[in-house]
Design a protein around this motif. Structure first.
Motif, PDB file in Angstrom:
ATOM      1  N   ALA A 102     -11.355 -14.602 -15.050  1.00  0.00           N
ATOM      2  CA  ALA A 102     -12.364 -14.011 -14.178  1.00  0.00           C
ATOM      3  C   ALA A 102     -12.182 -14.423 -12.724  1.00  0.00           C
ATOM      4  N   ASP A 103     -11.649 -15.633 -12.496  1.00  0.00           N
ATOM      5  CA  ASP A 103     -11.442 -16.050 -11.114  1.00  0.00           C
ATOM      6  C   ASP A 103     -10.272 -15.317 -10.476  1.00  0.00           C
ATOM      7  N   ILE A 104      -9.457 -14.665 -11.296  1.00  0.00           N
ATOM      8  CA  ILE A 104      -8.331 -13.895 -10.779  1.00  0.00           C
ATOM      9  C   ILE A 104      -8.737 -12.437 -10.589  1.00  0.00           C
ATOM     10  N   LEU A 105      -9.516 -11.916 -11.514  1.00  0.00           N
ATOM     11  CA  LEU A 105      -9.849 -10.493 -11.511  1.00  0.00           C
ATOM     12  C   LEU A 105     -11.345 -10.290 -11.382  1.00  0.00           C
ATOM     13  N   SER A 106     -11.723  -9.239 -10.720  1.00  0.00           N
ATOM     14  CA  SER A 106     -13.126  -8.883 -10.603  1.00  0.00           C
ATOM     15  C   SER A 106     -13.460  -7.850 -11.660  1.00  0.00           C
ATOM     16  N   GLY A 107     -14.556  -8.036 -12.369  1.00  0.00           N
ATOM     17  CA  GLY A 107     -14.948  -7.085 -13.388  1.00  0.00           C
ATOM     18  C   GLY A 107     -15.910  -6.030 -12.886  1.00  0.00           C
ATOM     19  N   LYS A 108     -16.159  -5.996 -11.575  1.00  0.00           N
ATOM     20  CA  LYS A 108     -17.120  -5.058 -11.011  1.00  0.00           C
ATOM     21  C   LYS A 108     -16.550  -3.645 -11.018  1.00  0.00           C
ATOM     22  N   GLU A 109     -17.370  -2.705 -11.436  1.00  0.00           N
ATOM     23  CA  GLU A 109     -16.953  -1.306 -11.421  1.00  0.00           C
ATOM     24  C   GLU A 109     -17.900  -0.525 -10.529  1.00  0.00           C
ATOM     25  N   THR A 110     -17.549  -0.463  -9.267  1.00  0.00           N
ATOM     26  CA  THR A 110     -18.328   0.307  -8.322  1.00  0.00           C
ATOM     27  C   THR A 110     -17.440   1.414  -7.775  1.00  0.00           C
ATOM     28  N   PRO A 111     -18.025   2.469  -7.272  1.00  0.00           N
ATOM     29  CA  PRO A 111     -17.201   3.551  -6.729  1.00  0.00           C
ATOM     30  C   PRO A 111     -16.257   3.086  -5.618  1.00  0.00           C
ATOM     31  N   GLU A 112     -16.702   2.078  -4.869  1.00  0.00           N
ATOM     32  CA  GLU A 112     -15.901   1.601  -3.746  1.00  0.00           C
ATOM     33  C   GLU A 112     -14.600   0.924  -4.179  1.00  0.00           C
ATOM     34  N   GLU A 122      -2.122  -1.782 -12.094  1.00  0.00           N
ATOM     35  CA  GLU A 122      -0.691  -1.476 -12.042  1.00  0.00           C
ATOM     36  C   GLU A 122       0.113  -2.714 -11.668  1.00  0.00           C
ATOM     37  N   TYR A 123      -0.414  -3.533 -10.749  1.00  0.00           N
ATOM     38  CA  TYR A 123       0.264  -4.773 -10.378  1.00  0.00           C
ATOM     39  C   TYR A 123       0.363  -5.719 -11.576  1.00  0.00           C
ATOM     40  N   ILE A 124      -0.720  -5.795 -12.348  1.00  0.00           N
ATOM     41  CA  ILE A 124      -0.716  -6.667 -13.520  1.00  0.00           C
ATOM     42  C   ILE A 124       0.320  -6.181 -14.529  1.00  0.00           C
ATOM     43  N   SER A 125       0.385  -4.877 -14.740  1.00  0.00           N
ATOM     44  CA  SER A 125       1.388  -4.324 -15.655  1.00  0.00           C
ATOM     45  C   SER A 125       2.794  -4.638 -15.169  1.00  0.00           C
ATOM     46  N   ASP A 126       3.016  -4.468 -13.876  1.00  0.00           N
ATOM     47  CA  ASP A 126       4.332  -4.788 -13.299  1.00  0.00           C
ATOM     48  C   ASP A 126       4.654  -6.271 -13.487  1.00  0.00           C
ATOM     49  N   PHE A 127       3.662  -7.119 -13.230  1.00  0.00           N
ATOM     50  CA  PHE A 127       3.846  -8.558 -13.386  1.00  0.00           C
ATOM     51  C   PHE A 127       4.208  -8.901 -14.831  1.00  0.00           C
ATOM     52  N   ASP A 173       0.742 -17.953 -12.226  1.00  0.00           N
ATOM     53  CA  ASP A 173       1.748 -17.070 -11.619  1.00  0.00           C
ATOM     54  C   ASP A 173       1.165 -15.701 -11.292  1.00  0.00           C
ATOM     55  N   LEU A 174       0.284 -15.199 -12.153  1.00  0.00           N
ATOM     56  CA  LEU A 174      -0.358 -13.911 -11.901  1.00  0.00           C
ATOM     57  C   LEU A 174      -1.197 -13.978 -10.628  1.00  0.00           C
ATOM     58  N   LYS A 175      -1.922 -15.056 -10.461  1.00  0.00           N
ATOM     59  CA  LYS A 175      -2.743 -15.210  -9.261  1.00  0.00           C
ATOM     60  C   LYS A 175      -1.866 -15.181  -8.011  1.00  0.00           C
ATOM     61  N   LYS A 176      -0.768 -15.915  -8.037  1.00  0.00           N
ATOM     62  CA  LYS A 176       0.159 -15.923  -6.891  1.00  0.00           C
ATOM     63  C   LYS A 176       0.736 -14.530  -6.651  1.00  0.00           C
ATOM     64  N   TYR A 177       1.116 -13.856  -7.726  1.00  0.00           N
ATOM     65  CA  TYR A 177       1.700 -12.521  -7.634  1.00  0.00           C
ATOM     66  C   TYR A 177       0.722 -11.540  -6.997  1.00  0.00           C
ATOM     67  N   GLU A 179      -1.898 -12.248  -5.125  1.00  0.00           N
ATOM     68  CA  GLU A 179      -2.139 -12.623  -3.722  1.00  0.00           C
ATOM     69  C   GLU A 179      -0.994 -12.129  -2.843  1.00  0.00           C
ATOM     70  N   ALA A 180       0.253 -12.238  -3.333  1.00  0.00           N
ATOM     71  CA  ALA A 180       1.414 -11.772  -2.574  1.00  0.00           C
ATOM     72  C   ALA A 180       1.380 -10.254  -2.381  1.00  0.00           C
ATOM     73  N   LYS A 181       0.770  -9.533  -3.313  1.00  0.00           N
ATOM     74  CA  LYS A 181       0.632  -8.083  -3.216  1.00  0.00           C
ATOM     75  C   LYS A 181      -0.540  -7.666  -2.336  1.00  0.00           C
ATOM     76  N   GLY A 182      -1.291  -8.665  -1.867  1.00  0.00           N
ATOM     77  CA  GLY A 182      -2.414  -8.369  -0.978  1.00  0.00           C
ATOM     78  C   GLY A 182      -3.719  -8.116  -1.678  1.00  0.00           C
ATOM     79  N   VAL A 183      -3.790  -8.455  -2.950  1.00  0.00           N
ATOM     80  CA  VAL A 183      -5.037  -8.270  -3.686  1.00  0.00           C
ATOM     81  C   VAL A 183      -5.979  -9.405  -3.313  1.00  0.00           C
ATOM     82  N   VAL A 184      -7.160  -9.059  -2.867  1.00  0.00           N
ATOM     83  CA  VAL A 184      -8.154 -10.062  -2.483  1.00  0.00           C
ATOM     84  C   VAL A 184      -8.812 -10.569  -3.752  1.00  0.00           C
ATOM     85  N   LEU A 185      -8.710 -11.873  -3.972  1.00  0.00           N
ATOM     86  CA  LEU A 185      -9.264 -12.476  -5.193  1.00  0.00           C
ATOM     87  C   LEU A 185     -10.549 -13.216  -4.903  1.00  0.00           C
TER      88      LEU A 185
END
Length: 185
Positions: A102-112, A122-127, A173-177, A179-185
């Motif tokens: 949960a600290d890596i991924l947000s479970g919020k589902e908002t339109p934004e 897609e990044y997670i699948s690539d990772f 490693d996923l968290k680092k990956y 962050e390197a892709k620019g995903v705000v955690l």
């Protein structure tokens, strides 16, 4: 029966869609529910709720991969049930596997953030494609199918410690990956 035929039955509003879904994915839905909630009774209710949600969602949805779609619904229902149980202090000491990341991924589902979630997915699948087969399988078993550490260790014939250490490294490693892709955690 093939997935596309089951989906077509849903679109035709044929009750056989539920029967065929139960035959093909019933045990999996039940197992996901049981793995997350730890309760046979909850797992049975989750399985049935999954069929109801499928009936209400298809149509208009037309999933590309029925198994993934069914699992996602069962998992979401299970997590909601486990949180409800924990909030009511029914099962205080259980850890929901998804909360481990949960600290890596947000479970919020908002339109934004729907677009951002798809991109992150897609990044997670690539990772995961970059990971060793064993690590990838541990990760999927734990965070998609919600199997316990001991169940994964037993299934793969390894120690629980190996599973824990591997999952810890993959999460780090996923968290680092991400962050390197620019995903705000």
């Amino acid at each position: 029966m093939e997935d596309n035929k089951i989906i077509e039955l849903f679109w035709q509003r044929d009750d056989l869609a539920i029967i065929e879904t139960k035959k093909k994915f019933g045990r999996l839905c039940f197992q996901i529910g049981k793995n997350i909630t730890g309760s046979v009774e909850d797992a049975e209710e989750i399985e049935n709720e999954t069929y109801l949600r499928l009936w209400n969602i298809i149509p208009p949805e037309k999933p590309d991969f029925l198994k993934s779609f069914v699992c996602r619904i069962a998992k979401n229902i299970s997590i909601d049930r486990a949180r409800y149980n924990q909030a009511n202090k029914r099962k205080q000491n259980e850890v929901i596997p998804v909360e481990e990341v949960a600290d890596i991924l947000s479970g919020k589902e908002t339109p934004e953030n729907l677009y951002e979630q798809k991109e992150t997915s897609e990044y997670i699948s690539d990772f995961l494609r970059l990971q060793k087969t064993e690590a990838r399988r541990f990760f999927i078993q734990r965070y998609w199918y919600c199997f316990s550490i001991s169940e994964i260790a037993k299934a793969f014939g390894v120690s629980e410690n190996k599973v824990k250490v591997t999952l810890h490294r993959v999460r780090k490693d996923l968290k680092k990956y991400l962050e390197a892709k620019g995903v705000v955690l």
